[in-house]
Write an enzyme that holds these catalytic residues in place. Sequence first.
Site, PDB file in Angstrom:
ATOM      1  CG  ASP A  49      61.610  29.525   4.159  1.00 47.80           C
ATOM      2  OD1 ASP A  49      60.904  29.299   3.160  1.00 47.80           O
ATOM      3  OD2 ASP A  49      61.298  29.148   5.303  1.00 47.80           O
ATOM      4  CD  GLU A  95      57.116  33.147   7.263  1.00 44.58           C
ATOM      5  OE1 GLU A  95      55.871  33.112   7.298  1.00 44.58           O
ATOM      6  OE2 GLU A  95      57.813  32.290   6.689  1.00 44.58           O
ATOM      7  CD  GLU A 133      62.720  25.006   2.384  1.00 43.21           C
ATOM      8  OE1 GLU A 133      61.928  24.690   1.489  1.00 43.21           O
ATOM      9  OE2 GLU A 133      63.539  24.189   2.885  1.00 43.21           O
ATOM     10  CG  HIS A 173      55.792  19.576   0.764  1.00 40.50           C
ATOM     11  ND1 HIS A 173      54.998  19.982   1.803  1.00 40.50           N
ATOM     12  CD2 HIS A 173      56.623  20.621   0.503  1.00 40.50           C
ATOM     13  CE1 HIS A 173      55.314  21.209   2.150  1.00 40.50           C
ATOM     14  NE2 HIS A 173      56.304  21.625   1.383  1.00 40.50           N
ATOM     15  NE  ARG A 194      63.906  20.853  -2.871  1.00 40.28           N
ATOM     16  CZ  ARG A 194      64.233  20.494  -4.111  1.00 40.28           C
ATOM     17  NH1 ARG A 194      65.052  19.492  -4.305  1.00 40.28           N
ATOM     18  NH2 ARG A 194      63.750  21.146  -5.153  1.00 40.28           N
ATOM     19  CG  HIS A 245      54.500  18.874  -3.278  1.00 43.87           C
ATOM     20  ND1 HIS A 245      55.425  18.807  -4.294  1.00 43.87           N
ATOM     21  CD2 HIS A 245      54.564  20.143  -2.797  1.00 43.87           C
ATOM     22  CE1 HIS A 245      56.028  19.979  -4.414  1.00 43.87           C
ATOM     23  NE2 HIS A 245      55.527  20.807  -3.530  1.00 43.87           N
TER      24      HIS A 245
END
Length: 381
Positions: free
Chosen positions: A98, A120, A134, A210, A212, A243
Amino acid sequence: MEKLRIMSVFGTRPEAIKMAPLVKELSGREEIESICCVTAQHREMLDSVLEVFGLTPDWDLDIMTPRQTLSTITSKCLTGMDEAIDALKPDLILVHGDTSTTFAGALSAFYHKVPVGHVEAGLRTYDKYSPYPEEMNRKLVTAIADLYFCPTESNRRNLEREGITENIFVTGNTVIDALKTTVVKDYHFTTEILNDLPYDSKKIVLVTCHRRENYGQPMEDIMSALAHIARTHPDTILVYPVHLSPVVQECAKRHLEGIENVRLTAPLSAGEMHNLMARCCLVLTDSGGLQEEAPALGKPVLVLRRETERPEAVEAGTAKLAGVAYDDIVSMADQLLTDPAAYAAMARAVNPYGDGQACRRIADAILWHFGRGPRPEDFRS
């Protein structure tokens, strides 16, 4: 009969961890010429995975720039993929999951009229802004793809509800295959911080955060909760590979730096992350991949998100959705760190994500699609 030219495209560390064992499986098939194309959406973290698996890309777009945006990632991927596809002339392009690389790779394949296999496939939250970007990336790839490799039966059902009923294969998740390569008994870490951890006398809690959609107040609350957990559980050590995002770095240091039983480290290689996970007692994460990896290693997971596209782990009892609220995270972590029965119930739950044979099933499905072998049986947990 000519070999099938199968191009695997990926660009981030999570993609690489899950695609590397598939690239190696394809390379071992005499009917297939396996081609590896990386975008390097994440440069350093990608390279560490390639090293662990001994992979050398056939094509490297090397697109990463400081503080890159989603638009620059996508546009650079599209432009770079034009040249790669024209030069390598694949029969099928495989994309994973994604990411922006995934979407751009699939879109470029469509522009060149090359079939797409989505590894996936079928994960959904049904909230286009969470996870962001994603959720929309994978829905857009679904519209483009020709072959769908679903980790679980529920992923297949998601696609069927959207009207997709052909060329769906339930394979298990390739990350379970990857763990067979990366986790070893006498692993030696590259940093002494990890080698010197008192694994036998302290409870090691592995943390990642991490995403967004957690930027801003959610991340502030998560970090505050982590600080409280560390201070109130002196028998634990929280290990947080931070990250590289400046937003994440600044928040983590502001809340966690200087706490005696917190270890902030640089991002870890795939091998280090998997072997640290194998030695920890609990995982707190907003990552997608760790929700699949930790159960395979018998480690309970608290998911630091409001929802998950991987509900199978929650249904199986290997993961709990902790959310992003301070009180909820603290309460759930306290229970697992103090209640042996609650901990054991999660640690012993059956992993729903695979049996280590996903790559074999995907390779077999590709050969079946091109009329060169039988259709593989679906994975059933």
